[in-house]
Enzyme design. Structure first.
Site, PDB file in Angstrom:
ATOM      1  CB  SER A  76      27.713  11.589  15.861  1.00 49.08           C
ATOM      2  OG  SER A  76      27.029  11.758  16.937  1.00 49.08           O
ATOM      3  CG  ASP A 125      22.038  16.853  15.046  1.00 47.84           C
ATOM      4  OD1 ASP A 125      21.410  16.303  15.937  1.00 47.84           O
ATOM      5  OD2 ASP A 125      23.288  16.553  14.671  1.00 47.84           O
ATOM      6  CG  HIS A 184      22.903  13.113  14.729  1.00 54.83           C
ATOM      7  ND1 HIS A 184      23.495  14.094  14.800  1.00 54.83           N
ATOM      8  CD2 HIS A 184      23.441  11.729  14.861  1.00 54.83           C
ATOM      9  CE1 HIS A 184      24.819  13.751  15.484  1.00 54.83           C
ATOM     10  NE2 HIS A 184      24.914  12.111  15.772  1.00 54.83           N
TER      11      HIS A 184
END
Length: 280
Positions: free
Chosen positions: A111, A227, A257
């Protein structure tokens, strides 16, 4: 299965901020080092199971808590410039290299951590052997109105601590136990995304095509196609722009995610571990 022993350490990051990091050392002679950067609002401890899986393959893992996150110093989730994250991460890579100079180094980020690792890799392409990105925040401005982008840039520079955006904790995983643990974790920041980090990620996304041209090392990108926090389109664009000739994008149908924390995490971790081992 081979296990890894976890130990805690620290170093002085940019501006003297105390950065805490963990090292997971496998019980057998290591054959490679993974240097890991976690995502926004979380901390390295959430990757203990990842480090254990890597340890079973003979991989050391070094993972820091970013400044303003977890056990590290600095104002909570406060950031003036992306370079602070990048240079802290580079220091950790250097520590790993000094500790194990003969072992190949794999850099891995999830991320926001994926954005940090991407920016690091583009700036310092000769310091690592290969890169793995999980749901990387490399195209954060995509789909955001130009007005909001402009506002985030101004606020991020003048008042980086101002909260600007809520993040949906239910979107991290389809596993309700993972979501519950995330919501209850006192080391996870549960407030809004601040303007400083928003500005940094937007700027990174806008410069991504140019930065990607500097990536020549082997690259694996893993992403869930459901996601909602970081859409997979950014990863597709990234793999099309990098200069490396050894690039692989693995998209997992139905996953959210945090692909390392989904019900299918064993499959994902096995895939990533196999790829890393094949690039030692």
């Amino acid at each position: 299965m081979v296990s890894s022993t976890r130990s805690e350490h620290s170093f002085a990051g940019v501006g003297g901020v105390r950065i805490v990091y963990d090292v997971w050392t496998p019980d057998t002679d290591p054959r490679g080092v993974v240097v890991l950067a976690h995502g926004y609002a979380e901390h390295a401890g959430r990757y203990h199971h990842v480090a254990q899986r890597f340890g079973a393959a003979g991989l050391l893992v070094y993972a820091l808590d970013h400044r303003g996150h977890g056990r590290s110093g600095g104002k909570r989730v406060h950031l003036r410039d992306l370079s602070e994250f990048v240079e802290d991460f580079r220091t950790l890579v250097g520590i790993a290299a000094n500790d194990h100079p003969t072992l190949p180094r794999i850099v891995l980020g999830h991320s926001m951590g994926g954005g940090i690792v991407f920016a690091y890799g583009a700036r310092y392409p000769g310091e690592y052997s290969a890169m793995v990105l999980s749901g990387p925040a490399v195209n954060a401005h995509d789909g955001v109105s130009p007005v909001l982008v402009a506002v985030a840039k101004v606020l991020g520079k003048l008042a980086p601590g101002i909260p600007v955006e809520n993040l949906d904790a239910d979107a991290v995983s389809r596993d309700p136990e993972v979501v519950a643990a995330y919501k209850a974790d006192p080391m996870v920041h549960h407030g809004k995304l601040p303007a400083g980090i928003a500005r940094a990620l937007i700027g990174l996304g806008q410069s991504m095509p140019q930065r990607a041209a500097a990536l020549t090392a082997p690259l694996l990108v893993v992403h869930g196609d459901k996601d909602r926090l970081i859409p997979v389109a950014g990863s597709r664009l990234l793999v099309d722009r990098v200069a490396s000739e050894d690039v692989h994008l693995k998209v997992y149908p139905g996953l959210y995610h945090e692909v390392f924390n989904e019900p299918e995490q064993k499959l994902v971790l096995d895939d990533v571990t196999s790829w890393i081992v094949s690039h030692l």
